[in-house]
Design a protein around this motif. Structure first.
Motif, PDB file in Angstrom:
ATOM      1  N   THR A 114       3.763  10.110  -5.808  1.00  0.00           N
ATOM      2  CA  THR A 114       4.343  11.341  -5.259  1.00  0.00           C
ATOM      3  C   THR A 114       5.335  11.951  -6.242  1.00  0.00           C
ATOM      4  N   GLY A 115       5.468  13.253  -6.187  1.00  0.00           N
ATOM      5  CA  GLY A 115       6.406  13.941  -7.059  1.00  0.00           C
ATOM      6  C   GLY A 115       7.856  13.618  -6.734  1.00  0.00           C
ATOM      7  N   SER A 116       8.143  13.402  -5.452  1.00  0.00           N
ATOM      8  CA  SER A 116       9.527  13.097  -5.066  1.00  0.00           C
ATOM      9  C   SER A 116       9.985  11.777  -5.666  1.00  0.00           C
ATOM     10  N   TRP A 117       9.099  10.756  -5.654  1.00  0.00           N
ATOM     11  CA  TRP A 117       9.478   9.466  -6.236  1.00  0.00           C
ATOM     12  C   TRP A 117       9.632   9.583  -7.744  1.00  0.00           C
ATOM     13  N   GLN A 118       8.728  10.288  -8.394  1.00  0.00           N
ATOM     14  CA  GLN A 118       8.790  10.420  -9.846  1.00  0.00           C
ATOM     15  C   GLN A 118      10.052  11.150 -10.285  1.00  0.00           C
ATOM     16  N   ALA A 119      10.431  12.207  -9.543  1.00  0.00           N
ATOM     17  CA  ALA A 119      11.667  12.912  -9.875  1.00  0.00           C
ATOM     18  C   ALA A 119      12.876  12.021  -9.651  1.00  0.00           C
ATOM     19  N   ALA A 120      12.865  11.259  -8.535  1.00  0.00           N
ATOM     20  CA  ALA A 120      13.978  10.349  -8.252  1.00  0.00           C
ATOM     21  C   ALA A 120      14.057   9.246  -9.294  1.00  0.00           C
ATOM     22  N   ALA A 121      12.896   8.752  -9.739  1.00  0.00           N
ATOM     23  CA  ALA A 121      12.879   7.686 -10.743  1.00  0.00           C
ATOM     24  C   ALA A 121      13.451   8.168 -12.071  1.00  0.00           C
TER      25      ALA A 121
ATOM     26  N   ILE B   6      21.058  12.429  -4.670  1.00  0.00           N
ATOM     27  CA  ILE B   6      20.257  12.412  -5.883  1.00  0.00           C
ATOM     28  C   ILE B   6      19.523  11.085  -5.989  1.00  0.00           C
ATOM     29  N   GLY B   7      18.396  11.096  -6.709  1.00  0.00           N
ATOM     30  CA  GLY B   7      17.695   9.888  -7.076  1.00  0.00           C
ATOM     31  C   GLY B   7      17.246   9.035  -5.906  1.00  0.00           C
ATOM     32  N   TYR B   8      17.282   7.731  -6.137  1.00  0.00           N
ATOM     33  CA  TYR B   8      16.838   6.786  -5.107  1.00  0.00           C
ATOM     34  C   TYR B   8      17.724   6.837  -3.870  1.00  0.00           C
ATOM     35  N   GLY B   9      18.995   7.180  -4.046  1.00  0.00           N
ATOM     36  CA  GLY B   9      19.883   7.271  -2.888  1.00  0.00           C
ATOM     37  C   GLY B   9      19.390   8.289  -1.880  1.00  0.00           C
ATOM     38  N   GLU B  10      18.890   9.407  -2.384  1.00  0.00           N
ATOM     39  CA  GLU B  10      18.349  10.439  -1.501  1.00  0.00           C
ATOM     40  C   GLU B  10      17.127   9.921  -0.749  1.00  0.00           C
ATOM     41  N   LEU B  11      16.246   9.185  -1.464  1.00  0.00           N
ATOM     42  CA  LEU B  11      15.048   8.654  -0.811  1.00  0.00           C
ATOM     43  C   LEU B  11      15.398   7.580   0.210  1.00  0.00           C
TER      44      LEU B  11
ATOM     45  N   MET C 149       0.829  -1.205   0.000  1.00  0.00           N
ATOM     46  CA  MET C 149       0.000   0.000   0.000  1.00  0.00           C
ATOM     47  C   MET C 149       0.865   1.257   0.000  1.00  0.00           C
ATOM     48  N   ALA C 150       1.973   1.211   0.756  1.00  0.00           N
ATOM     49  CA  ALA C 150       2.892   2.344   0.767  1.00  0.00           C
ATOM     50  C   ALA C 150       3.522   2.543  -0.607  1.00  0.00           C
ATOM     51  N   GLY C 151       3.823   1.441  -1.295  1.00  0.00           N
ATOM     52  CA  GLY C 151       4.385   1.540  -2.631  1.00  0.00           C
ATOM     53  C   GLY C 151       3.421   2.162  -3.621  1.00  0.00           C
ATOM     54  N   ILE C 152       2.127   1.816  -3.511  1.00  0.00           N
ATOM     55  CA  ILE C 152       1.119   2.400  -4.404  1.00  0.00           C
ATOM     56  C   ILE C 152       1.028   3.907  -4.186  1.00  0.00           C
ATOM     57  N   ASP C 153       1.071   4.317  -2.921  1.00  0.00           N
ATOM     58  CA  ASP C 153       1.039   5.755  -2.617  1.00  0.00           C
ATOM     59  C   ASP C 153       2.346   6.435  -3.030  1.00  0.00           C
ATOM     60  N   LEU C 154       3.456   5.709  -2.886  1.00  0.00           N
ATOM     61  CA  LEU C 154       4.764   6.294  -3.158  1.00  0.00           C
ATOM     62  C   LEU C 154       4.923   6.685  -4.615  1.00  0.00           C
TER      63      LEU C 154
ATOM     64  N   SER D 133      15.463   5.768   5.692  1.00  0.00           N
ATOM     65  CA  SER D 133      16.203   5.071   6.744  1.00  0.00           C
ATOM     66  C   SER D 133      16.468   5.989   7.932  1.00  0.00           C
ATOM     67  N   ARG D 134      16.735   7.270   7.668  1.00  0.00           N
ATOM     68  CA  ARG D 134      17.006   8.207   8.759  1.00  0.00           C
ATOM     69  C   ARG D 134      15.760   8.448   9.617  1.00  0.00           C
ATOM     70  N   ASN D 135      14.582   8.420   8.970  1.00  0.00           N
ATOM     71  CA  ASN D 135      13.327   8.640   9.685  1.00  0.00           C
ATOM     72  C   ASN D 135      12.640   7.343  10.105  1.00  0.00           C
ATOM     73  N   PHE D 136      13.305   6.200   9.890  1.00  0.00           N
ATOM     74  CA  PHE D 136      12.752   4.884  10.226  1.00  0.00           C
ATOM     75  C   PHE D 136      11.379   4.664   9.576  1.00  0.00           C
ATOM     76  N   ASP D 137      11.240   5.177   8.350  1.00  0.00           N
ATOM     77  CA  ASP D 137      10.014   4.968   7.576  1.00  0.00           C
ATOM     78  C   ASP D 137      10.166   3.657   6.815  1.00  0.00           C
ATOM     79  N   MET D 138       9.955   2.542   7.509  1.00  0.00           N
ATOM     80  CA  MET D 138      10.235   1.235   6.941  1.00  0.00           C
ATOM     81  C   MET D 138       9.265   0.847   5.833  1.00  0.00           C
ATOM     82  N   ASN D 139       8.032   1.346   5.901  1.00  0.00           N
ATOM     83  CA  ASN D 139       7.070   1.015   4.841  1.00  0.00           C
ATOM     84  C   ASN D 139       7.552   1.530   3.491  1.00  0.00           C
ATOM     85  N   ASN D 140       7.925   2.810   3.441  1.00  0.00           N
ATOM     86  CA  ASN D 140       8.414   3.371   2.181  1.00  0.00           C
ATOM     87  C   ASN D 140       9.790   2.825   1.820  1.00  0.00           C
ATOM     88  N   PHE D 141      10.620   2.541   2.824  1.00  0.00           N
ATOM     89  CA  PHE D 141      11.947   1.978   2.568  1.00  0.00           C
ATOM     90  C   PHE D 141      11.828   0.639   1.846  1.00  0.00           C
TER      91      PHE D 141
END
Length: 250
Positions: free
Chosen positions: A49-56, A200-205, A41-46, A210-218
């Protein structure tokens, strides 16, 4: 796969481990492993998002540039090594060293040479992918039957025709195998490069989650990368099988 006389689909193994993941996640036994359903579900929401699309876009651009350079350089160098003994003796040891070397350790050096930007990631993808392409292309060229080459020469084939219509086509299954393996290694290279650059990119995400312990999006981002690598590999493997079928006895 056969168990107790019954044929079990290969997807059963994947489904089994998905169920195990869901059970472990729902139990709460490991904080770092959320339920698979939550990750999906987190992946579908991710992906919306504009941040994921720009990183992709950034990641795909770095991956594509690095792979194009790796395929062009790898096949060219592989053909030269397969056809010219002196070049093979000169470069063979270096190619084998780079295939087995831990290339991740070179990324900090690349950052010093090329800076903290996309160029470093492109070079990382290139270094991860090019060597296996060189080795497989070299093997394919060396296994081209000498009778095909002699036949082409006896009919007066020019050098471009000899390479374009005989040698490269006969070695194409091995070349495609090298490209398929190079693509998988290139995905690893783009992730490692962006993780170490971390801006940049996925590395930034990855760094953010990981820094915010957002394991669902990670984990969702990790699954997206795995799915992309598997899809690219499957497409090249399908093309490889078609070429092998039509190549027949070379």
């Amino acid at each position: 796969m056969t168990i107790c006389g019954y044929r079990v689909p290969m997807m059963a193994s994947l489904l089994f481990w998905c169920v195990v993941w869901e059970i472990v996640g729902q139990s709460g036994a490991m904080f770092l492993v959320p339920p698979l359903s939550s990750v999906v579900m987190a992946g579908i929401d991710l992906v919306q998002t504009g941040s994921w699309q720009a990183a992709a876009v950034t990641t795909l651009r770095s991956f594509a540039l690095g792979m194009v350079l790796a395929i062009v350089a790898g096949t060219t160098l592989g053909v030269l090594m397969g056809r010219v003994k002196a070049i093979d003796n000169l470069l063979g040891i270096w190619v084998n060293i780079f295939v087995s070397a831990p290339l991740s350790a070179l990324v900090p050096v690349l950052m010093i040479l090329f800076g903290m930007g996309e160029t470093t990631v492109v070079v990382t993808v290139f270094l991860f992918a090019v060597w296996i392409i060189v080795l497989d292309t070299r093997a394919g060229i060396q296994h081209v039957p000498a009778s095909l080459v002699e036949m082409a020469r006896s009919y007066g084939a020019s050098r471009p025709a000899l390479y374009g219509k005989i040698i490269l086509l006969a070695a194409l299954p091995e070349i495609l195998a090298g490209i398929r393996l190079g693509l998988v290694r290139g995905v690893k290279g783009v992730v490692i490069g962006q993780l170490l650059v971390s801006i940049i990119g996925y590395g930034e995400l990855f760094e953010l989650y990981s820094r915010n312990f957002d394991m669902n999006n990670f984990w969702a981002l990790t699954l997206i990368l795995f799915a992309f690598a598997m899809l690219v590999s499957a497409l090249i493997e399908r093309l490889e099988k078609r070429v092998e079928f039509y190549a027949g006895v070379r």
